[in-house]
Scaffold this motif. Structure first.
Motif, PDB file in Angstrom:
ATOM      1  N   ARG A 127      32.245 -16.169  -2.692  1.00  0.00           N
ATOM      2  CA  ARG A 127      32.684 -14.981  -1.954  1.00  0.00           C
ATOM      3  C   ARG A 127      34.056 -14.518  -2.437  1.00  0.00           C
ATOM      4  O   ARG A 127      34.294 -13.328  -2.625  1.00  0.00           O
ATOM      5  CB  ARG A 127      32.712 -15.306  -0.455  1.00  0.00           C
ATOM      6  CG  ARG A 127      33.062 -14.142   0.429  1.00  0.00           C
ATOM      7  CD  ARG A 127      32.986 -14.587   1.892  1.00  0.00           C
ATOM      8  NE  ARG A 127      33.028 -13.433   2.757  1.00  0.00           N
ATOM      9  CZ  ARG A 127      33.906 -13.294   3.735  1.00  0.00           C
ATOM     10  NH1 ARG A 127      34.787 -14.235   3.996  1.00  0.00           N
ATOM     11  NH2 ARG A 127      33.889 -12.230   4.492  1.00  0.00           N
ATOM     12  N   ARG A 128      34.965 -15.465  -2.643  1.00  0.00           N
ATOM     13  CA  ARG A 128      36.302 -15.122  -3.125  1.00  0.00           C
ATOM     14  C   ARG A 128      36.247 -14.564  -4.545  1.00  0.00           C
ATOM     15  O   ARG A 128      36.914 -13.579  -4.866  1.00  0.00           O
ATOM     16  CB  ARG A 128      37.226 -16.333  -3.079  1.00  0.00           C
ATOM     17  CG  ARG A 128      38.655 -16.001  -3.545  1.00  0.00           C
ATOM     18  CD  ARG A 128      39.484 -17.220  -3.875  1.00  0.00           C
ATOM     19  NE  ARG A 128      38.828 -18.157  -4.766  1.00  0.00           N
ATOM     20  CZ  ARG A 128      38.760 -18.032  -6.099  1.00  0.00           C
ATOM     21  NH1 ARG A 128      39.268 -16.990  -6.692  1.00  0.00           N
ATOM     22  NH2 ARG A 128      38.162 -18.953  -6.818  1.00  0.00           N
ATOM     23  N   VAL A 129      35.428 -15.166  -5.416  1.00  0.00           N
ATOM     24  CA  VAL A 129      35.292 -14.699  -6.800  1.00  0.00           C
ATOM     25  C   VAL A 129      34.796 -13.252  -6.805  1.00  0.00           C
ATOM     26  O   VAL A 129      35.331 -12.403  -7.535  1.00  0.00           O
ATOM     27  CB  VAL A 129      34.348 -15.622  -7.603  1.00  0.00           C
ATOM     28  CG1 VAL A 129      33.967 -14.996  -8.940  1.00  0.00           C
ATOM     29  CG2 VAL A 129      34.990 -16.992  -7.815  1.00  0.00           C
ATOM     30  N   VAL A 130      33.784 -12.953  -5.988  1.00  0.00           N
ATOM     31  CA  VAL A 130      33.238 -11.592  -5.931  1.00  0.00           C
ATOM     32  C   VAL A 130      34.275 -10.618  -5.379  1.00  0.00           C
ATOM     33  O   VAL A 130      34.467  -9.526  -5.924  1.00  0.00           O
ATOM     34  CB  VAL A 130      31.937 -11.562  -5.091  1.00  0.00           C
ATOM     35  CG1 VAL A 130      31.506 -10.127  -4.790  1.00  0.00           C
ATOM     36  CG2 VAL A 130      30.832 -12.325  -5.812  1.00  0.00           C
ATOM     37  N   ALA A 131      34.961 -10.985  -4.313  1.00  0.00           N
ATOM     38  CA  ALA A 131      35.987 -10.106  -3.728  1.00  0.00           C
ATOM     39  C   ALA A 131      37.071  -9.790  -4.752  1.00  0.00           C
ATOM     40  O   ALA A 131      37.487  -8.631  -4.897  1.00  0.00           O
ATOM     41  CB  ALA A 131      36.596 -10.748  -2.489  1.00  0.00           C
ATOM     42  N   ASP A 132      37.520 -10.808  -5.472  1.00  0.00           N
ATOM     43  CA  ASP A 132      38.552 -10.591  -6.492  1.00  0.00           C
ATOM     44  C   ASP A 132      38.034  -9.722  -7.632  1.00  0.00           C
ATOM     45  O   ASP A 132      38.756  -8.844  -8.134  1.00  0.00           O
ATOM     46  CB  ASP A 132      39.052 -11.928  -7.048  1.00  0.00           C
ATOM     47  CG  ASP A 132      39.895 -12.710  -6.050  1.00  0.00           C
ATOM     48  OD1 ASP A 132      40.274 -12.159  -4.992  1.00  0.00           O
ATOM     49  OD2 ASP A 132      40.178 -13.898  -6.339  1.00  0.00           O
ATOM     50  N   ALA A 133      36.797  -9.924  -8.062  1.00  0.00           N
ATOM     51  CA  ALA A 133      36.231  -9.156  -9.166  1.00  0.00           C
ATOM     52  C   ALA A 133      36.113  -7.675  -8.799  1.00  0.00           C
ATOM     53  O   ALA A 133      36.457  -6.805  -9.605  1.00  0.00           O
ATOM     54  CB  ALA A 133      34.868  -9.719  -9.570  1.00  0.00           C
ATOM     55  N   VAL A 134      35.643  -7.391  -7.579  1.00  0.00           N
ATOM     56  CA  VAL A 134      35.521  -5.999  -7.137  1.00  0.00           C
ATOM     57  C   VAL A 134      36.911  -5.371  -7.006  1.00  0.00           C
ATOM     58  O   VAL A 134      37.134  -4.236  -7.433  1.00  0.00           O
ATOM     59  CB  VAL A 134      34.724  -5.908  -5.817  1.00  0.00           C
ATOM     60  CG1 VAL A 134      34.772  -4.498  -5.233  1.00  0.00           C
ATOM     61  CG2 VAL A 134      33.279  -6.351  -6.045  1.00  0.00           C
ATOM     62  N   ARG A 135      37.859  -6.112  -6.470  1.00  0.00           N
ATOM     63  CA  ARG A 135      39.230  -5.605  -6.353  1.00  0.00           C
ATOM     64  C   ARG A 135      39.821  -5.333  -7.738  1.00  0.00           C
ATOM     65  O   ARG A 135      40.440  -4.293  -7.970  1.00  0.00           O
ATOM     66  CB  ARG A 135      40.109  -6.600  -5.600  1.00  0.00           C
ATOM     67  CG  ARG A 135      41.538  -6.074  -5.381  1.00  0.00           C
ATOM     68  CD  ARG A 135      42.543  -7.146  -5.091  1.00  0.00           C
ATOM     69  NE  ARG A 135      42.630  -8.019  -6.264  1.00  0.00           N
ATOM     70  CZ  ARG A 135      42.685  -9.334  -6.209  1.00  0.00           C
ATOM     71  NH1 ARG A 135      42.663  -9.963  -5.058  1.00  0.00           N
ATOM     72  NH2 ARG A 135      42.770 -10.055  -7.311  1.00  0.00           N
ATOM     73  N   ASP A 136      39.589  -6.253  -8.670  1.00  0.00           N
ATOM     74  CA  ASP A 136      40.121  -6.087 -10.027  1.00  0.00           C
ATOM     75  C   ASP A 136      39.454  -4.932 -10.772  1.00  0.00           C
ATOM     76  O   ASP A 136      40.017  -4.408 -11.734  1.00  0.00           O
ATOM     77  CB  ASP A 136      39.975  -7.383 -10.827  1.00  0.00           C
ATOM     78  CG  ASP A 136      40.883  -8.490 -10.305  1.00  0.00           C
ATOM     79  OD1 ASP A 136      41.792  -8.196  -9.491  1.00  0.00           O
ATOM     80  OD2 ASP A 136      40.678  -9.654 -10.703  1.00  0.00           O
ATOM     81  N   ALA A 137      38.259  -4.510 -10.306  1.00  0.00           N
ATOM     82  CA  ALA A 137      37.589  -3.351 -10.889  1.00  0.00           C
ATOM     83  C   ALA A 137      38.142  -2.047 -10.319  1.00  0.00           C
ATOM     84  O   ALA A 137      37.757  -0.966 -10.759  1.00  0.00           O
ATOM     85  CB  ALA A 137      36.088  -3.424 -10.647  1.00  0.00           C
TER      86      ALA A 137
END
Length: 172
Positions: A127-137
Protein backbone atom coordinates in the motif's frame (compact mmCIF):
# COMPACT_ATOMS: atom_id res chain seq x y z
CA UNK A 1 14.83 -20.06 15.59
CA UNK A 2 17.93 -19.83 13.39
CA UNK A 3 18.96 -22.85 11.32
CA UNK A 4 21.62 -22.76 8.58
CA UNK A 5 20.62 -19.30 7.34
CA UNK A 6 16.86 -19.85 7.51
CA UNK A 7 15.22 -17.59 10.06
CA UNK A 8 11.98 -19.09 11.29
CA UNK A 9 9.80 -18.22 14.24
CA UNK A 10 9.42 -21.10 16.69
CA UNK A 11 5.75 -21.36 17.63
CA UNK A 12 6.37 -23.89 20.37
CA UNK A 13 8.96 -24.75 22.97
CA UNK A 14 11.53 -26.43 20.71
CA UNK A 15 10.19 -29.98 21.12
CA UNK A 16 12.00 -32.78 19.36
CA UNK A 17 10.96 -36.27 18.29
CA UNK A 18 13.49 -38.07 20.53
CA UNK A 19 16.04 -38.33 17.73
CA UNK A 20 16.98 -34.67 18.03
CA UNK A 21 14.85 -33.61 15.04
CA UNK A 22 12.81 -30.44 15.45
CA UNK A 23 9.12 -31.34 15.15
CA UNK A 24 7.50 -28.08 16.26
CA UNK A 25 5.25 -26.27 13.75
CA UNK A 26 7.11 -23.15 12.65
CA UNK A 27 6.19 -20.28 10.31
CA UNK A 28 8.14 -17.07 9.84
CA UNK A 29 8.72 -14.12 7.57
CA UNK A 30 12.30 -14.31 6.32
CA UNK A 31 12.39 -11.26 4.06
CA UNK A 32 10.14 -8.91 2.09
CA UNK A 33 10.86 -6.83 -0.99
CA UNK A 34 9.57 -5.02 -4.07
CA UNK A 35 9.95 -7.49 -6.93
CA UNK A 36 8.49 -5.35 -9.70
CA UNK A 37 7.28 -1.76 -9.96
CA UNK A 38 6.03 -0.01 -13.07
CA UNK A 39 4.61 3.50 -13.28
CA UNK A 40 3.13 4.80 -16.53
CA UNK A 41 2.10 8.42 -16.87
CA UNK A 42 1.16 8.38 -20.58
CA UNK A 43 -0.65 11.71 -20.89
CA UNK A 44 1.53 13.92 -18.70
CA UNK A 45 1.67 16.88 -18.57
CA UNK A 46 -1.79 17.30 -20.18
CA UNK A 47 -3.41 14.95 -17.65
CA UNK A 48 -2.57 17.34 -14.79
CA UNK A 49 -4.98 19.86 -16.34
CA UNK A 50 -7.94 17.49 -16.66
CA UNK A 51 -10.83 18.56 -14.46
CA UNK A 52 -12.67 15.24 -14.39
CA UNK A 53 -12.19 12.83 -11.52
CA UNK A 54 -10.59 9.68 -12.98
CA UNK A 55 -12.27 6.30 -12.58
CA UNK A 56 -10.02 3.92 -10.69
CA UNK A 57 -9.73 0.20 -11.45
CA UNK A 58 -7.75 -1.88 -8.94
CA UNK A 59 -6.93 -5.54 -9.58
CA UNK A 60 -5.22 -7.87 -7.08
CA UNK A 61 -3.53 -11.23 -7.49
CA UNK A 62 -1.84 -13.48 -4.94
CA UNK A 63 0.68 -16.15 -5.91
CA UNK A 64 2.82 -18.54 -3.92
CA UNK A 65 5.84 -20.37 -5.27
CA UNK A 66 7.82 -22.94 -3.34
CA UNK A 67 11.51 -21.93 -3.45
CA UNK A 68 12.72 -25.03 -1.64
CA UNK A 69 11.23 -27.48 0.83
CA UNK A 70 10.72 -24.94 3.61
CA UNK A 71 10.72 -21.55 1.87
CA UNK A 72 7.90 -20.05 -0.19
CA UNK A 73 7.73 -16.75 -2.05
CA UNK A 74 4.34 -15.08 -1.66
CA UNK A 75 3.73 -12.40 -4.29
CA UNK A 76 1.02 -9.79 -3.82
CA UNK A 77 0.44 -8.03 -7.15
CA UNK A 78 -1.71 -4.98 -7.75
CA UNK A 79 -2.56 -3.07 -10.92
CA UNK A 80 -4.10 0.39 -10.48
CA UNK A 81 -5.42 2.18 -13.56
CA UNK A 82 -6.86 5.71 -13.42
CA UNK A 83 -8.88 6.73 -16.50
CA UNK A 84 -10.65 9.98 -17.26
CA UNK A 85 -12.84 10.74 -20.30
CA UNK A 86 -9.76 12.33 -21.93
CA UNK A 87 -7.63 9.17 -21.52
CA UNK A 88 -5.49 7.25 -19.04
CA UNK A 89 -4.02 9.38 -16.27
CA UNK A 90 -1.73 6.69 -14.83
CA UNK A 91 -1.11 2.97 -14.46
CA UNK A 92 0.80 1.55 -11.51
CA UNK A 93 1.72 -2.13 -11.36
CA UNK A 94 3.52 -3.41 -8.31
CA UNK A 95 4.51 -6.85 -7.07
CA UNK A 96 5.50 -7.01 -3.42
CA UNK A 97 6.88 -10.30 -2.13
CA UNK A 98 7.67 -12.03 1.10
CA UNK A 99 9.80 -15.08 1.71
CA UNK A 100 7.96 -17.31 4.17
CA UNK A 101 9.60 -20.19 6.01
CA UNK A 102 7.30 -23.08 6.92
CA UNK A 103 8.31 -26.21 8.81
CA UNK A 104 6.21 -29.06 10.26
CA UNK A 105 2.87 -27.41 9.40
CA UNK A 106 0.01 -29.42 7.83
CA UNK A 107 -0.73 -28.60 4.17
CA UNK A 108 -4.17 -27.09 4.84
CA UNK A 109 -2.78 -24.71 7.46
CA UNK A 110 0.26 -23.73 5.41
CA UNK A 111 -1.97 -23.07 2.35
CA UNK A 112 -4.22 -20.82 4.44
CA UNK A 113 -1.19 -18.97 5.79
CA UNK A 114 0.33 -18.46 2.32
CA UNK A 115 -2.89 -17.17 0.74
CA UNK A 116 -4.57 -15.32 3.64
CA UNK A 117 -2.19 -14.41 6.47
CA UNK A 118 0.96 -13.66 4.45
CA UNK A 119 -0.89 -11.23 2.12
CA UNK A 120 -2.36 -9.54 5.20
CA UNK A 121 1.16 -9.04 6.55
CA UNK A 122 2.53 -7.77 3.21
CA UNK A 123 -0.39 -5.50 2.25
CA UNK A 124 0.53 -2.40 4.32
CA UNK A 125 3.97 -2.32 2.69
CA UNK A 126 2.52 -2.74 -0.82
CA UNK A 127 0.00 0.00 0.00
CA UNK A 128 2.82 2.41 0.86
CA UNK A 129 4.75 1.54 -2.33
CA UNK A 130 1.65 2.24 -4.46
CA UNK A 131 0.84 5.50 -2.62
CA UNK A 132 4.41 6.72 -3.10
CA UNK A 133 4.47 5.70 -6.78
CA UNK A 134 1.22 7.55 -7.55
CA UNK A 135 2.44 10.61 -5.63
CA UNK A 136 5.78 10.51 -7.47
CA UNK A 137 3.84 10.42 -10.76
CA UNK A 138 2.38 13.81 -9.82
CA UNK A 139 -1.02 12.83 -8.42
CA UNK A 140 -2.51 12.67 -4.94
CA UNK A 141 -1.32 9.50 -3.19
CA UNK A 142 -3.60 6.53 -3.77
CA UNK A 143 -4.43 4.91 -0.44
CA UNK A 144 -5.75 1.44 -1.17
CA UNK A 145 -8.63 0.31 1.03
CA UNK A 146 -7.87 -2.50 3.48
CA UNK A 147 -8.64 -6.00 2.21
CA UNK A 148 -10.05 -8.90 4.23
CA UNK A 149 -7.70 -11.56 2.87
CA UNK A 150 -8.98 -14.21 5.30
CA UNK A 151 -12.56 -13.59 4.20
CA UNK A 152 -11.61 -13.75 0.52
CA UNK A 153 -9.68 -16.96 1.14
CA UNK A 154 -12.66 -18.56 2.88
CA UNK A 155 -14.98 -17.50 0.02
CA UNK A 156 -12.65 -19.02 -2.58
CA UNK A 157 -12.30 -22.28 -0.64
CA UNK A 158 -16.08 -22.51 -0.23
CA UNK A 159 -16.59 -21.84 -3.95
CA UNK A 160 -14.08 -24.59 -4.82
CA UNK A 161 -15.87 -27.01 -2.49
CA UNK A 162 -19.23 -26.23 -4.13
CA UNK A 163 -17.76 -26.65 -7.64
CA UNK A 164 -16.23 -30.00 -6.72
CA UNK A 165 -19.43 -31.35 -5.13
CA UNK A 166 -21.83 -30.41 -7.93
CA UNK A 167 -22.73 -33.26 -10.28
CA UNK A 168 -21.37 -32.99 -13.82
CA UNK A 169 -23.61 -31.20 -16.31
CA UNK A 170 -26.10 -33.52 -17.99
CA UNK A 171 -26.64 -35.83 -15.00
CA UNK A 172 -30.16 -35.93 -13.70
Amino acid sequence: MADEGNILTDLGNGATDGNGSDTQPTIGLISQYVKDLSVENPNAPKSYQWGDQPQLDVQFNIQSNQIDGEVHEVALKVTCTAKAPQGTAYIVEATYCGLIGIRNVPEAQSHAFLFAEAPRILFPFLRRVVADAVRDAGYAPLLLDPIDFAGLYQQQMEQRRRENTQPPAGDA
